[in-house]
Design a protein around this motif. Structure first.
Motif: not given
Length: 318
Positions: A55-60
């Motif tokens: 994951a990158g800077v995704d909103y998980i």
């Protein structure tokens, strides 16, 4: 095995070997086709049958994790920050969360230092003026003899401290998990947040975004700073109250600011956009060839280690 990969810089040439490693390991690797961090609903659309998520800077969010397929075993963050991953929700569901500490510390440190220099001498503004055919005179300030306040003395903060001392700066630091031996060995001073901000001609932030650090640099803290101070943030948006910073810039209390992270990203309506003494970069601190390569290699290896049951020392929620 199926792996989802979302960091936008993972497709760069520096990560060719990391891509090859994942593609030789997994039956299918799905890449981010949007070219930007993913929103929760966009993540869910791509998680079907996924075993590992790099994951990158995704909103998980908690909702993403709760709705994720049972196949998902690991979320491997490409970077050191995990504030956009709901770790309690992942832990509850049995999903391991890994990260890549130290891989981008030099890159972020060097950006922070370059932003200090650029702010002190108004380099972006003067560059723009010369390109427009102007020839202005501008009186900057020197770093030599000034005090640098570092909030967060981890890998990045330590590297920044050593470089600042090489420029003849005094360094003071705050960190709730302070490495006292480093402070002592390098002739620094340490104290609480108020101790640091009261002395800081330049204040550089290097802490994660948590409920405790949200708006830790607010109007009250800014008021305690020396007049005409400079604030640098290469950590996370939300650590600074942007409205309070804008007011301090308007009044002249703060001479300049340089930010690589914002409360809203991409920046669309920040009150800071109107100031020509605010340098704004697009969350690019970790984007050097060396850091991209190191983050990619470790993030890929973390996914594989967890999925194959090997020991992984970078799991945050064991």
């Amino acid at each position: 095995m199926k792996i989802l990969v979302t960091p936008t810089s993972f497709g760069k040439p520096e990560n060719a070997k990391s891509r090859e490693l994942l593609e030789s390991f997994a039956d299918e690797v799905v890449y981010n086709d949007l070219g930007r961090p993913l929103q929760p609903e966009e993540i869910l659309e791509r998680l079907d049958g996924v075993d590992g998520y790099l994951a990158g800077v995704d909103y998980i969010t908690a909702e993403v994790i709760e709705k994720a397929p049972a196949s998902l075993k690991v979320i491997s963050r490409y970077g050191a920050g995990v504030d956009r991953v709901d770790i309690p929700a992942a832990t509850k569901k049995g999903i391991k969360v890994t990260f890549t500490p130290g891989t981008n510390s030099i890159a972020v440190c060097e950006l922070a230092f370059s932003l200090m220099l650029a702010s002190a001498r108004s380099i972006p503004r003067l560059n723009d003026a010369v390109h427009k055919g102007e020839w202005p005179r501008n009186q900057g300030i020197e770093l030599y003899g000034k005090t640098l306040g570092i909030v967060g003395l981890g890998h990045i903060g330590k590297n920044l401290a050593l470089r600042a001392q090489a420029f003849g700066m005094k360094v003071v630091a705050y960190d709730p998990y302070l490495d006292e031996s480093f402070v002592k060995e390098n002739g620094m001073e340490a104290g609480d947040l108020e101790f640091v901000v009261k002395q800081a001609n330049f204040l550089s932030l290097h802490v994660p975004f948590t409920p405790e650090t949200k708006h830790m640099i607010d109007a009250e803290m800014i008021a305690k700073m020396p007049d005409r101070a400079v604030i640098i943030n290469t950590a996370r948006g939300g650590i600074i109250d942007e409205e309070a910073l804008a007011a301090a810039l308007e009044s002249g209390k703060i001479a300049a600011a340089a930010l690589d992270a914002f409360e809203q990203e991409p920046v669309v309506d920040s009150p800071l956009l109107k100031f020509d003494n605010v340098i704004m970069t697009p969350h690019t601190g970790a984007h050097t060839s060396e850091a991209v390569k190191a983050m990619g290699a470790l993030a890929a290896q973390n996914v594989i280690d967890v999925l194959t049951g090997k020991e992984c020392k970078y799991i945050l929620n064991k």
